[in-house]
Design a protein around this motif. Structure first.
Motif, PDB file in Angstrom:
ATOM      1  N   ALA A  67       0.832  -1.206   0.000  1.00  0.00           N
ATOM      2  CA  ALA A  67       0.000   0.000   0.000  1.00  0.00           C
ATOM      3  C   ALA A  67       0.865   1.253   0.000  1.00  0.00           C
ATOM      4  CB  ALA A  67      -0.936  -0.011   1.214  1.00  0.00           C
ATOM      5  N   LEU A  68       1.938   1.237   0.758  1.00  0.00           N
ATOM      6  CA  LEU A  68       2.860   2.371   0.790  1.00  0.00           C
ATOM      7  C   LEU A  68       3.505   2.591  -0.574  1.00  0.00           C
ATOM      8  CD1 LEU A  68       4.441   4.509   2.446  1.00  0.00           C
ATOM      9  CD2 LEU A  68       6.134   2.705   2.868  1.00  0.00           C
ATOM     10  N   SER A  69       3.887   1.520  -1.228  1.00  0.00           N
ATOM     11  CA  SER A  69       4.501   1.630  -2.553  1.00  0.00           C
ATOM     12  C   SER A  69       3.537   2.244  -3.563  1.00  0.00           C
ATOM     13  CB  SER A  69       4.946   0.255  -3.053  1.00  0.00           C
ATOM     14  OG  SER A  69       5.929  -0.273  -2.209  1.00  0.00           O
ATOM     15  N   VAL A  70       2.291   1.810  -3.530  1.00  0.00           N
ATOM     16  CA  VAL A  70       1.279   2.372  -4.441  1.00  0.00           C
ATOM     17  C   VAL A  70       1.074   3.852  -4.142  1.00  0.00           C
ATOM     18  CG1 VAL A  70      -1.178   2.318  -5.031  1.00  0.00           C
ATOM     19  CG2 VAL A  70       0.120   0.190  -4.863  1.00  0.00           C
ATOM     20  N   ARG A  71       0.970   4.189  -2.880  1.00  0.00           N
ATOM     21  CA  ARG A  71       0.745   5.588  -2.506  1.00  0.00           C
ATOM     22  C   ARG A  71       1.901   6.474  -2.935  1.00  0.00           C
ATOM     23  NH1 ARG A  71       1.063   9.216   2.423  1.00  0.00           N
ATOM     24  NH2 ARG A  71      -0.707  10.567   2.126  1.00  0.00           N
ATOM     25  N   LEU A  72       3.114   6.059  -2.656  1.00  0.00           N
ATOM     26  CA  LEU A  72       4.271   6.871  -3.029  1.00  0.00           C
ATOM     27  C   LEU A  72       4.453   6.927  -4.535  1.00  0.00           C
ATOM     28  CD1 LEU A  72       6.804   5.891  -0.237  1.00  0.00           C
ATOM     29  CD2 LEU A  72       5.344   7.915  -0.373  1.00  0.00           C
ATOM     30  N   GLY A  73       4.121   5.842  -5.235  1.00  0.00           N
ATOM     31  CA  GLY A  73       4.198   5.846  -6.692  1.00  0.00           C
ATOM     32  C   GLY A  73       3.203   6.813  -7.306  1.00  0.00           C
ATOM     33  N   ARG A  74       2.008   6.857  -6.773  1.00  0.00           N
ATOM     34  CA  ARG A  74       0.996   7.802  -7.261  1.00  0.00           C
ATOM     35  C   ARG A  74       1.412   9.238  -6.981  1.00  0.00           C
ATOM     36  NH1 ARG A  74      -4.589   4.908  -5.391  1.00  0.00           N
ATOM     37  NH2 ARG A  74      -4.620   3.347  -7.060  1.00  0.00           N
ATOM     38  N   ARG A  75       1.967   9.437  -5.822  1.00  0.00           N
ATOM     39  CA  ARG A  75       2.406  10.784  -5.448  1.00  0.00           C
ATOM     40  C   ARG A  75       3.517  11.258  -6.392  1.00  0.00           C
ATOM     41  NH1 ARG A  75       3.779  12.130   0.759  1.00  0.00           N
ATOM     42  NH2 ARG A  75       1.591  12.566   1.040  1.00  0.00           N
ATOM     43  N   ARG A  76       4.407  10.358  -6.721  1.00  0.00           N
ATOM     44  CA  ARG A  76       5.526  10.703  -7.601  1.00  0.00           C
ATOM     45  C   ARG A  76       5.063  11.019  -9.008  1.00  0.00           C
ATOM     46  NH1 ARG A  76      11.199   7.574  -7.889  1.00  0.00           N
ATOM     47  NH2 ARG A  76      12.171   9.514  -7.356  1.00  0.00           N
ATOM     48  N   SER A  77       4.033  10.328  -9.482  1.00  0.00           N
ATOM     49  CA  SER A  77       3.535  10.547 -10.833  1.00  0.00           C
ATOM     50  C   SER A  77       2.547  11.717 -10.895  1.00  0.00           C
ATOM     51  CB  SER A  77       2.882   9.284 -11.378  1.00  0.00           C
ATOM     52  OG  SER A  77       1.693   9.003 -10.686  1.00  0.00           O
ATOM     53  N   GLY A  78       2.272  12.338  -9.753  1.00  0.00           N
ATOM     54  CA  GLY A  78       1.418  13.519  -9.741  1.00  0.00           C
ATOM     55  C   GLY A  78      -0.023  13.271  -9.391  1.00  0.00           C
TER      56      GLY A  78
END
Length: 82
Positions: A67-78
């Motif tokens: 879940a953390l990986s998905v959240r940080l990935g979304r944050r990074r992609s905007g």
């Protein structure tokens, strides 16, 4: 007691990330996952339940990491990862 050495860094990371999250839901999820994983894997309970406790702790902390990986990935992609 081996579980304490193997699983302790993941719950510690959860507590570190909990401070970073502004969202109360993510902070709560991080703290609960971290503490539950620590409780499941560290106390020296009977050996007959050790395998089940370690498996539950591994699933719990792995779900948090995913879940953390998905959240940080979304944050990074905007995109919003709230």
């Amino acid at each position: 007691m081996v579980g304490g050495g193997v699983f302790t860094p993941d719950p510690a990371a959860g507590l570190v990330f909990a401070r970073r999250f502004a969202s109360r839901g993510w902070m709560t999820y991080s703290v609960i996952s971290s503490l539950a994983t620590f409780v499941l894997t560290v106390p020296p309970w009977g050996e007959d339940s050790a395998g089940l406790r370690f498996a539950a702790g591994a699933v719990l902390i792995s779900a948090w990491l995913a879940a953390l990986s998905v959240r940080l990935g979304r944050r990074r992609s905007g995109r919003s990862g709230a």
